[in-house]
Write a protein that holds these residues in place. Sequence first.
Motif, short mmCIF file in Angstrom:
data_model
loop_
_atom_site.label_atom_id
_atom_site.label_comp_id
_atom_site.label_asym_id
_atom_site.label_seq_id
_atom_site.Cartn_x
_atom_site.Cartn_y
_atom_site.Cartn_z
N ARG A 60 0.84 -1.21 0.00
CA ARG A 60 0.00 0.00 0.00
C ARG A 60 0.87 1.25 0.00
O ARG A 60 0.56 2.22 -0.69
N ARG A 61 1.94 1.23 0.75
CA ARG A 61 2.84 2.39 0.77
C ARG A 61 3.46 2.62 -0.61
O ARG A 61 3.48 3.73 -1.11
N GLN A 62 3.94 1.53 -1.22
CA GLN A 62 4.54 1.65 -2.54
C GLN A 62 3.51 2.13 -3.56
O GLN A 62 3.80 2.98 -4.40
N ALA A 63 2.30 1.61 -3.50
CA ALA A 63 1.24 2.01 -4.42
C ALA A 63 0.89 3.49 -4.26
O ALA A 63 0.68 4.20 -5.24
N LEU A 64 0.85 3.95 -3.02
CA LEU A 64 0.55 5.36 -2.76
C LEU A 64 1.63 6.26 -3.38
O LEU A 64 1.32 7.26 -4.03
N LEU A 65 2.88 5.88 -3.20
CA LEU A 65 3.98 6.68 -3.78
C LEU A 65 3.91 6.67 -5.30
O LEU A 65 4.11 7.71 -5.95
N ASP A 74 5.56 12.05 -13.19
CA ASP A 74 6.91 11.49 -13.09
C ASP A 74 7.02 10.11 -13.72
O ASP A 74 8.11 9.68 -14.08
N ILE A 75 5.90 9.41 -13.80
CA ILE A 75 5.82 8.15 -14.54
C ILE A 75 4.59 8.24 -15.43
O ILE A 75 3.71 9.08 -15.20
N ASP A 76 4.51 7.38 -16.43
CA ASP A 76 3.38 7.47 -17.37
C ASP A 76 2.49 6.24 -17.29
O ASP A 76 2.75 5.31 -16.53
N GLU A 77 1.43 6.26 -18.08
CA GLU A 77 0.45 5.17 -18.08
C GLU A 77 1.07 3.85 -18.53
O GLU A 77 0.62 2.78 -18.13
N ASN A 78 2.10 3.91 -19.38
CA ASN A 78 2.77 2.67 -19.79
C ASN A 78 3.40 1.96 -18.61
O ASN A 78 3.34 0.73 -18.49
N GLU A 79 4.01 2.74 -17.71
CA GLU A 79 4.59 2.13 -16.51
C GLU A 79 3.49 1.59 -15.59
O GLU A 79 3.65 0.54 -14.98
N ALA A 80 2.37 2.28 -15.51
CA ALA A 80 1.25 1.80 -14.71
C ALA A 80 0.71 0.49 -15.29
O ALA A 80 0.41 -0.45 -14.55
#
Length: 152
Positions: A60-65, A74-80
């Motif tokens: 959950r912490r990682q997902a929130l960040l 800072d990141i895009d939808e491709n990374e998501a």
Amino acid sequence: MMNNNFFSFQYHALKPLARWGLGSVIGGAILSLIPGFWRHFGLQAISWGAIDWLLAVAGRRQALLKAEDLALGDIDENEAHAAAERLRNILLINAGLDLLYIGSGLWLIRQAGERTDRRGMGAGILVQGLFLLLFDSILAAEIQRRWIPPSP
């Protein structure tokens, strides 16, 4: 307020695992006070619950960040999308492992004979494995449905 993105979904989707883990620790601690079957069932609940809770909190912490990074650009939808596929794959592997946990619990129950401690341990493993199989399978299917488009 976070945008509705994969990482915010992941953050909320891990809440039931955190609750199960914490409930297992608390319930297991109470059951471990009862000798025999329930003590060993409770000890399994404590062990598995602590691991589930820690994994859920860390996830959950990682997902929130990551949700914040996505919202900030800072990141895009491709990374998501890649993260969604990775988590789905991990959950599918875990579902296979969950079947092994269930089988191990059943095996231990059958091999225990008159040993109530071993039956309690086996039943504890069985219950945790069943929950994890349901959780991992349902979450993997939901990620597939919501975040991974069908292949052409």
